[in-house]
Every structure is written in structure tokens, then in C-alpha cells.
Design an enzyme around this catalytic site. Structure first.
Site, mmCIF file in Angstrom:
data_model
loop_
_atom_site.group_PDB
_atom_site.id
_atom_site.type_symbol
_atom_site.label_atom_id
_atom_site.label_comp_id
_atom_site.label_asym_id
_atom_site.label_seq_id
_atom_site.Cartn_x
_atom_site.Cartn_y
_atom_site.Cartn_z
ATOM 1 N N GLY A 56 28.248 48.769 -6.194
ATOM 2 C CA GLY A 56 26.752 49.040 -6.219
ATOM 3 C C GLY A 56 26.615 50.114 -7.154
ATOM 4 O O GLY A 56 27.728 50.778 -7.447
ATOM 5 N N CYS A 83 35.086 49.260 -4.773
ATOM 6 C CA CYS A 83 34.220 50.038 -5.529
ATOM 7 C C CYS A 83 33.553 51.016 -4.567
ATOM 8 O O CYS A 83 33.712 51.491 -3.924
ATOM 9 C CB CYS A 83 33.677 49.433 -6.678
ATOM 10 S SG CYS A 83 33.008 50.558 -8.067
ATOM 11 N N TYR A 84 31.980 50.551 -4.847
ATOM 12 C CA TYR A 84 31.126 51.422 -4.182
ATOM 13 C C TYR A 84 31.332 51.064 -2.399
ATOM 14 O O TYR A 84 31.545 52.248 -1.668
ATOM 15 C CB TYR A 84 29.644 50.950 -4.204
ATOM 16 C CG TYR A 84 28.449 51.691 -3.418
ATOM 17 C CD1 TYR A 84 28.073 52.918 -3.822
ATOM 18 C CD2 TYR A 84 28.142 51.033 -2.086
ATOM 19 C CE1 TYR A 84 27.094 53.450 -3.178
ATOM 20 C CE2 TYR A 84 27.010 51.920 -1.525
ATOM 21 C CZ TYR A 84 26.504 53.089 -1.844
ATOM 22 O OH TYR A 84 25.730 53.718 -1.047
ATOM 23 N N HIS A 170 37.788 45.776 -9.254
ATOM 24 C CA HIS A 170 37.134 44.649 -8.884
ATOM 25 C C HIS A 170 37.985 43.499 -8.918
ATOM 26 O O HIS A 170 38.292 42.929 -9.907
ATOM 27 C CB HIS A 170 36.010 44.181 -9.951
ATOM 28 C CG HIS A 170 35.000 45.399 -9.844
ATOM 29 N ND1 HIS A 170 33.943 45.173 -8.868
ATOM 30 C CD2 HIS A 170 34.656 46.523 -10.272
ATOM 31 C CE1 HIS A 170 33.104 46.175 -8.797
ATOM 32 N NE2 HIS A 170 33.339 47.048 -9.509
ATOM 33 N N GLU A 172 37.729 40.747 -8.109
ATOM 34 C CA GLU A 172 36.712 39.130 -7.962
ATOM 35 C C GLU A 172 36.437 38.669 -9.674
ATOM 36 O O GLU A 172 36.112 37.541 -9.727
ATOM 37 C CB GLU A 172 35.220 39.295 -7.471
ATOM 38 C CG GLU A 172 34.358 40.108 -8.265
ATOM 39 C CD GLU A 172 34.669 41.751 -7.621
ATOM 40 O OE1 GLU A 172 35.572 42.248 -7.160
ATOM 41 O OE2 GLU A 172 33.540 42.520 -7.974
ATOM 42 N N ASP A 228 21.766 18.095 -8.760
ATOM 43 C CA ASP A 228 21.159 18.857 -7.423
ATOM 44 C C ASP A 228 20.493 17.871 -6.683
ATOM 45 O O ASP A 228 20.913 17.566 -5.637
ATOM 46 C CB ASP A 228 20.446 20.213 -7.729
ATOM 47 C CG ASP A 228 21.319 21.347 -8.362
ATOM 48 O OD1 ASP A 228 22.425 21.327 -8.521
ATOM 49 O OD2 ASP A 228 20.667 22.195 -8.746
ATOM 50 N N LYS A 368 26.976 25.997 -7.660
ATOM 51 C CA LYS A 368 26.889 24.802 -8.635
ATOM 52 C C LYS A 368 28.304 24.126 -8.488
ATOM 53 O O LYS A 368 28.430 22.913 -8.284
ATOM 54 C CB LYS A 368 26.790 25.103 -9.972
ATOM 55 C CG LYS A 368 26.108 24.032 -10.729
ATOM 56 C CD LYS A 368 24.614 23.881 -10.540
ATOM 57 C CE LYS A 368 24.096 22.586 -11.420
ATOM 58 N NZ LYS A 368 22.815 22.441 -11.249
#
Ligand code: XMP
Length: 512
Positions: A56, A83-84, A170, A172, A228, A368
Site C-alpha cells: 500500500g 511490502c506495507y 512483491h 505476485e 460473462d 475473467k
């Protein structure tokens, strides 16, 4: 899905939060993003297998910085702070966080301690994306250092007894080598997950819970042919069969053959109760002479709703209205809005005029790519599941200037050839969106011995992951050449083809 193991992701407004949730699910564990100030009681009720604190933009020592109830560290639930998130753990448990002498935004080789279950299977060093202003300068009691770089003395830390971990980088993002393995290690080595999240169990459980919820009542779904709404409709059909009615408003502005294809798949393959409304003439007469892009959108949006309403009225009262809302819509709603560049009219938006009791959103928790996997699982044809995004107002915003039936036919044929050549060149899964635009420009050409004065067609193809920014695609010249030759030979009224070489920004993807 209620009994699935779950990871809670506490949202501290980091830019990669959605990505964290997706990575966890890629490891076959269901994850949900929740506000950072979720109550301890709620966490206990959910009973997650693990908790992740995201990154963040704030600094933990600032007044009003987002924080957590300290009780969270005593729940016995494993925690990973990124991180944060790591800085917050350190700050709250008695460590120190300070401002770094300079901001770091780069890939760094981080020394990792592979005796930690978090880094199990790693080499001594690993390239990781660092992006931070602050850093942990002193470990909290009970923690040990499990990672460092030259500039960041504590890049990873752990308290293995309490199963609390922090990493400054990070995992991710793709820039971090084997980042997904760190997430996998957290889930399986530390949280003891089994990995019960996959699309076939999702289908089974969702169909079952829809059956229990809807029973023998009636549901209505607006089908657009997009992935969708298609997946939502097929799921509902599996659960309640003929008690579902789908209305497909064909405004005549779809691509070549698309209306028929949608009808065929849903009526023949799935035997869905489908009402197709052929409203092309009505839409074209409303659009006659209209040149302003926003007016086109508005007219189509209003006309769509009116047409849907007329049909829905014939059915009478229904109990449920089906919506194809997906997870990014849910987490993005509520985020501050910037300036409106184009008013996106999404066919299938919430109609407030249909007489129904409740909304059902069976895809509300899916990303998605998960919606696509569900579609394949349900047997929806691949070309529909991997259909590129198509704007609600359809070809109306790809015909610059006024729309006539003649222009619409020209564009449909040209766009069809472009798509056909892209598929032959096997670029259809590489490009994220590609289409033709009929410009309102005519120019002089020569065909045989004759002078021509015909339309200029523009080709557009982009590569993007979020459609907020996009790069024009560097399609090989020979593919462009084939497309150009075929279009001018096969379609009268087009004598010039141009390729759009602007990215977004400064251009947008669509021309209107
Ligand atoms: P732009 O042109 O804004 O497009 O760069 C970004 C993405 O949004 C799609 N788009 C629309 N989708 N209704 C929609 O449902 C619209 O009015 C609309 N306008 C643009 C566009 O195709 C691209 O994928």
C-alpha cells in the site's frame, strides 16, 4: 463454496492486490479481498486458512495510516505481509520502520534463507521486485531475518512459532522470479492448504446452490453473446432448466453471423429458453443521421433497455434477474472515478424496470480467466469463451459519422476478412482486441483502368492486459498485406486500408 478453504487478503490499497488474489487461486486455493479494517469477529466467522496483508502507498508511522486490530496476531492464523504489510507487522509488534534514504523501484537480487518454509526450494539469491520508500530497520521480538539485500538489510522476516511472515518485495508480479512459488509455499507449507479450488467443483457447487435458492421459481437473463452473460446463462440453465428465460436483443450492430451463432449455440446446444429479438430496423432508424459518438451510445443504450423491457413485460413477473457481474467489477466499484472519457454502455447493466424480486450473480467471485475456464467446463464452444471484448454499442461506434445499412454491411464484411486472416496467422489468442473501422473518408484510387472514389478502412489491433492502457500490435507486414489485398479485392467501396499505429494513451482503443 462455503466450506472451501479460504485465504483472506487484507486490502491496504496496493496496486497489485487483484494480482495477489489471482495468484492464490492459481495455486488452487480460494481467496477474497476484504477491507483492511475487517472485524476480528468476522475473521473468526470466516475462519480462513491464512491471511495476507497487501502492499500500500501509506507509511505505517503516519497519522491515520491503515492498520489492523492487534488481536489478529493472536488468532493462530498464519499471516504473510507483503511490502506495507510487512512494515505494518513489524511496526505493530515492536520492530522499527524508517524512511529509506532513497526510494527503491527496481528488481533486486535478494539473499534468501532456504531453511525457511516460505523459501523452500529456492536458490540462495532470487530476483525480486522491490518498490518501497520505507524499510524495516529493526526486527520485532521473536522474529528472525530470512532475506536481505545490500540496501535493504531486512527484506524478509519470520516468526515461525506464530507463523507470521513478512516480505519487502512483491511475489505476485512476474518481475519476481518464481514469485508464485513463494505464494505456493505460504499456502501449502505454512497454512497447510489442500488446494480444493478448481472450476469443476465451482460448477458443481454453484449449480447445487442455485437449485436450492431458486427451486421452481422463474429467472430472467439478458444474453449479449459476451462470455460473462453466456457463462451465467448456461450455469443457470443447468440449475433450473426451462424456468430460465434468456432475452437476446439483437440490435443488428453485431459482427457478421454473430447473432445467428449465439442463437444456434444457446438454442441447439444447450436447449435454453431463448427469445431473440431482431431489432435492427428499429435501431437503425433511431440512429439515422446521428454522427456524435456519445449520442450514438445514448440512443443505443436507451433503445436496448426499451426493447428488453417490452419483451420482459410479455413474460410478466419473474423472481430472479441474472447478472453476469464478475469479481473485478465488484472490487473496482467504489474506487474514485476519474474523468469520463467515454460513457461505456454495458449491455446487461442493471435494469430497474423489470419486475423481479432478487438479483443472482453466479460469477460474482470469479476473475475473467476463471469465467473462461468455467465456460469450457460447461461445454461452451471455445470461440465464444475466448471471444475478444466487443463494445455494447457494437459496430455503431466503428462507423465514423452517420450509420447506414450499406456502411454496416461493408464494415461487417471487412471486419470478417480481417478476423479470418488473423486466425489463419494464429494471432487470434495473441492479440487482445482487433477489428476494422470504417472511416468517413473517401479517397481516389485506381482499379484496372478506372478511377475509384471509395472509403478508407482502418485496421486496429492492440495488446493489453487491462484495456486501460494498450500498445498497438506489431502485426507482421505480410499478414497486413494479405488482409489489405483481400479486402480491396473482395469488397467494393473500399479502395484504401490504413493501420492504426497509436497506443493508448494518447489514443483510445475504439475510434469513437
Ligand atoms: P476505449 O476505446 O475506451 O476502450 O479505449 C476500452 C475497452 O472498452 C471497450 N468499449 C466499450 N465497451 N461499451 C462497452 O461495453 C462501450 O460503449 C465501449 N466503448 C469502448 C473497447 O472495445 C475496449 O475493449
Amino acid at each position: 463454496m462455503e466450506d472451501n478453504e479460504k485465504i483472506l487478503i487484507l486490502d491496504f490499497y496496493g496496486q497489485f492486490n487483484q494480482l495477489i488474489a489471482r495468484r492464490v487461486r492459481e495455486c488452487n486455493v480460494y481467496s477474497e479481498i476484504v477491507p483492511f479494517d475487517i472485524s476480528i469477529d468476522k475473521i473468526k466467522e470466516i475462519a480462513p486458512k491464512g491471511i495476507i496483508f497487501t502492499g500500500g502507498p501509506a507509511s505505517v508511522y503516519e497519522k491515520d495510516a491503515p492498520t489492523v486490530n492487534k488481536e489478529i496476531f493472536n488468532l493462530g492464523i498464519p499471516i504473510l505481509g507483503i511490502c506495507y504489510g510487512m512494515q505494518l507487522i513489524s511496526y505493530m509488534l515492536g520492530g522499527n520502520v524508517e524512511k529509506a534514504s532513497r526510494r527503491e523501484y527496481c528488481i533486486k537480487s535478494v539473499n534468501l534463507d532456504d531453511s525457511s518454509p516460505l523459501f523452500d526450494g529456492f536458490e540462495n539469491t532470487n530476483d525480486c521486485l522491490m518498490t518501497h520508500n520505507d524499510y524495516v530497520s529493526k526486527l520485532p521480538d521473536g522474529f528472525r531475518k530470512i532475506g536481505y539485500t545490500d540496501d535493504c538489510p531486512i527484506s524478509a522476516m519470520s516468526n515461525e512459532n506464530k507463523k507470521i511472515y513478512g516480505i519487502q518485495f512483491h511475489p505476485e508480479v512476474n518481475h519476481t522470479k518464481n514469485g508464485i512459488k513463494i505464494i505456493h509455499n505460504f499456502l501449502y507449507n505454512i497454512c497447510n492448504c489442500k488446494g480444493d479450488w478448481n472450476m469443476s467443483s465451482f460448477v458443481e457447487e454453484t449449480v447445487q446452490s442455485l437449485k436450492e435458492k431458486i427451486r421452481d421459481k422463474k429467472a430472467l437473463c439478458a444474453l449479449s453473446g459476451g462470455v460473462d452473460s453466456s457463462v451465467a446463462a448456461v450455469l443457470l440453465n443447468k440449475a433450473i432448466g426451462k424456468n430460465l428465460t434468456c432475452i437476446f436483443v439483437d440490435h443488428g450492430l453485431l459482427r457478421k453471423n454473430e447473432g445467428d451463432e449465439v442463437e444456434k449455440v444457446f438454442k441447439e446446444q444447450f436447449d435454453i429458453n431463448l427469445i431473440r429479438v431482431n431489432a435492427k430496423d428499429k435501431f437503425l432508424s433511431k440512429l439515422a443521421g446521428v454522427t456524435d459518438p456519445e449520442s450514438k451510445r445514448k440512443i443505443i443504450g436507451e433503445e436496448f433497455i426499451r426493447t428488453f423491457e417490452e419483451e420482459a413485460k410479455k413474460i410478466g413477473k419473474v423472481d430472479f434477474l441474472v447478472q453476469g457481474t464478475i469479481y473485478p467489477d465488484v472490487i473496482e466499484s467504489g474506487v474514485g472515478k476519474g474523468q469520463t472519457i467515454k460513457s461505456h454502455h454495458n449491455v446487461g447493466g442493471l435494469p430497474d424496470y423489470v419486475d423481479f424480486k432478487e438479483i443472482v450473480e453466479p460469477l460474482r467471485n470469479l476473475f475473467k480467466d476463471e469465467v473462461r475456464k468455467t465456460g469450457l467446463e460447461l461445454g461452451i464452444p471455445e470461440n465464444l469463451v475466448y471471444r475478444q471484448p466487443f463494445p455494447g454499442p457494437g459496430l455503431a461506434i466503428r462507423i465514423i459519422g452517420d450509420i447506414t445499412e450499406e456502411k454496416l454491411e461493408i464494415l461487417k464484411e471487412a471486419d470478417y476478412i480481417f478476423r479470418d486472416e488473423i486466425a489463419k496467422a494464429r494471432l487470434d489468442r495473441v492479440l487482445n482486441q482487433y477489428f476494422a473501422v470504417l472511416t468517413n473518408l473517401r479517397s481516389v484510387g485506381v482499379m484496372g483502368d478506372d478511377r475509384t472514389y471509395d472509403y478508407t478502412l482502418a485496421l486496429r489491433a492492440v495488446e493489453t492486459s487491462d484495456f486501460m492502457t494498450a500498445n498497438f500490435a506489431k502485426i507482421p507486414y505480410d499478414v497486413l498485406e494479405n488482409v489489405s489485398t483481400r479486402i480491396v479485392n473482395e469488397i467494393t467501396n473500399i479502395n484504401r486500408i490504413v493501420y492504426d499505429i497509436t497506443s493508448k494513451p494518447p489514443a483510445t482503443i475504439e475510434w469513437e
